[in-house]
Design a protein around this motif. Structure first.
Motif, PDB file in Angstrom:
ATOM      1  N   THR A  73       0.829  -1.187   0.000  1.00  0.00           N
ATOM      2  CA  THR A  73       0.000   0.000   0.000  1.00  0.00           C
ATOM      3  C   THR A  73       0.870   1.246   0.000  1.00  0.00           C
ATOM      4  O   THR A  73       0.612   2.183  -0.746  1.00  0.00           O
ATOM      5  N   ARG A  74       1.910   1.258   0.835  1.00  0.00           N
ATOM      6  CA  ARG A  74       2.785   2.442   0.900  1.00  0.00           C
ATOM      7  C   ARG A  74       3.452   2.714  -0.434  1.00  0.00           C
ATOM      8  O   ARG A  74       3.546   3.865  -0.866  1.00  0.00           O
ATOM      9  N   SER A  75       3.911   1.672  -1.097  1.00  0.00           N
ATOM     10  CA  SER A  75       4.584   1.873  -2.379  1.00  0.00           C
ATOM     11  C   SER A  75       3.627   2.411  -3.428  1.00  0.00           C
ATOM     12  O   SER A  75       4.006   3.240  -4.256  1.00  0.00           O
ATOM     13  N   LEU A  76       2.378   1.974  -3.416  1.00  0.00           N
ATOM     14  CA  LEU A  76       1.395   2.519  -4.361  1.00  0.00           C
ATOM     15  C   LEU A  76       1.161   4.003  -4.120  1.00  0.00           C
ATOM     16  O   LEU A  76       1.076   4.791  -5.061  1.00  0.00           O
ATOM     17  N   VAL A  77       1.083   4.410  -2.858  1.00  0.00           N
ATOM     18  CA  VAL A  77       0.890   5.821  -2.527  1.00  0.00           C
ATOM     19  C   VAL A  77       2.114   6.636  -2.943  1.00  0.00           C
ATOM     20  O   VAL A  77       1.988   7.696  -3.559  1.00  0.00           O
ATOM     21  N   VAL A  78       3.312   6.150  -2.632  1.00  0.00           N
ATOM     22  CA  VAL A  78       4.535   6.862  -3.026  1.00  0.00           C
ATOM     23  C   VAL A  78       4.603   6.990  -4.540  1.00  0.00           C
ATOM     24  O   VAL A  78       4.886   8.063  -5.068  1.00  0.00           O
ATOM     25  N   TRP A  79       4.326   5.914  -5.241  1.00  0.00           N
ATOM     26  CA  TRP A  79       4.348   5.928  -6.708  1.00  0.00           C
ATOM     27  C   TRP A  79       3.389   6.978  -7.251  1.00  0.00           C
ATOM     28  O   TRP A  79       3.726   7.745  -8.135  1.00  0.00           O
ATOM     29  N   TRP A  80       2.180   7.037  -6.697  1.00  0.00           N
ATOM     30  CA  TRP A  80       1.186   8.013  -7.140  1.00  0.00           C
ATOM     31  C   TRP A  80       1.649   9.430  -6.820  1.00  0.00           C
ATOM     32  O   TRP A  80       1.514  10.335  -7.645  1.00  0.00           O
ATOM     33  N   LEU A  81       2.237   9.645  -5.623  1.00  0.00           N
ATOM     34  CA  LEU A  81       2.675  10.981  -5.217  1.00  0.00           C
ATOM     35  C   LEU A  81       3.822  11.511  -6.079  1.00  0.00           C
ATOM     36  O   LEU A  81       3.922  12.714  -6.301  1.00  0.00           O
ATOM     37  N   VAL A  82       4.691  10.655  -6.557  1.00  0.00           N
ATOM     38  CA  VAL A  82       5.799  11.121  -7.400  1.00  0.00           C
ATOM     39  C   VAL A  82       5.368  11.279  -8.853  1.00  0.00           C
ATOM     40  O   VAL A  82       6.172  11.603  -9.705  1.00  0.00           O
ATOM     41  N   GLY A  83       4.116  11.063  -9.124  1.00  0.00           N
ATOM     42  CA  GLY A  83       3.597  11.320 -10.454  1.00  0.00           C
ATOM     43  C   GLY A  83       3.178  10.090 -11.200  1.00  0.00           C
ATOM     44  O   GLY A  83       2.425  10.171 -12.153  1.00  0.00           O
ATOM     45  N   GLY A  84       3.674   8.941 -10.808  1.00  0.00           N
ATOM     46  CA  GLY A  84       3.287   7.705 -11.460  1.00  0.00           C
ATOM     47  C   GLY A  84       3.480   7.718 -12.963  1.00  0.00           C
ATOM     48  O   GLY A  84       2.849   6.960 -13.684  1.00  0.00           O
ATOM     49  N   ASP A  85       4.359   8.597 -13.433  1.00  0.00           N
ATOM     50  CA  ASP A  85       4.593   8.647 -14.875  1.00  0.00           C
ATOM     51  C   ASP A  85       5.577   7.561 -15.280  1.00  0.00           C
ATOM     52  O   ASP A  85       5.927   6.704 -14.481  1.00  0.00           O
ATOM     53  N   GLU A  86       6.009   7.601 -16.511  1.00  0.00           N
ATOM     54  CA  GLU A  86       6.888   6.540 -16.996  1.00  0.00           C
ATOM     55  C   GLU A  86       8.268   6.566 -16.363  1.00  0.00           C
ATOM     56  O   GLU A  86       9.000   5.589 -16.433  1.00  0.00           O
ATOM     57  N   SER A  87       8.636   7.696 -15.720  1.00  0.00           N
ATOM     58  CA  SER A  87       9.948   7.729 -15.074  1.00  0.00           C
ATOM     59  C   SER A  87       9.900   7.149 -13.656  1.00  0.00           C
ATOM     60  O   SER A  87      10.935   6.880 -13.066  1.00  0.00           O
ATOM     61  N   ALA A  88       8.692   6.969 -13.105  1.00  0.00           N
ATOM     62  CA  ALA A  88       8.537   6.346 -11.791  1.00  0.00           C
ATOM     63  C   ALA A  88       7.860   5.000 -11.985  1.00  0.00           C
ATOM     64  O   ALA A  88       6.844   4.898 -12.656  1.00  0.00           O
TER      65      ALA A  88
END
Length: 67
Positions: A1-16
């Motif tokens: 769950t934490r990794s999904l939130v972090v991924w979304w917060l950093v933009g979840g674009d192709e660079s993340a």
């Protein structure tokens, strides 16, 4: 769950990318783990997490679809 939130917060674009991995210390019980990488840098775990967990191929698509 934490990794999904972090991924979304950093933009979840192709660079993340969120990475999922599996490990088996005793050869019987599997442990699963997720972490986020931006470029080649792990941003929410130890830098050597990929050595402890065998990463699955692929990653989640862009977070734009989650807005």
């Amino acid at each position: 769950t934490r990794s999904l939130v972090v991924w979304w917060l950093v933009g979840g674009d192709e660079s993340a990318a969120i990475r999922f991995g599996v490990s088996s210390d005793d050869g019987v019980a599997f442990k699963f783990h997720a972490w986020v990488e931006k470029g080649d840098v792990v941003i929410n775990d130890s830098q050597d997490v990929g050595q402890s967990y065998l990463p699955f191929g692929g990653s989640l698509p862009s977070a734009a679809g989650f807005d």
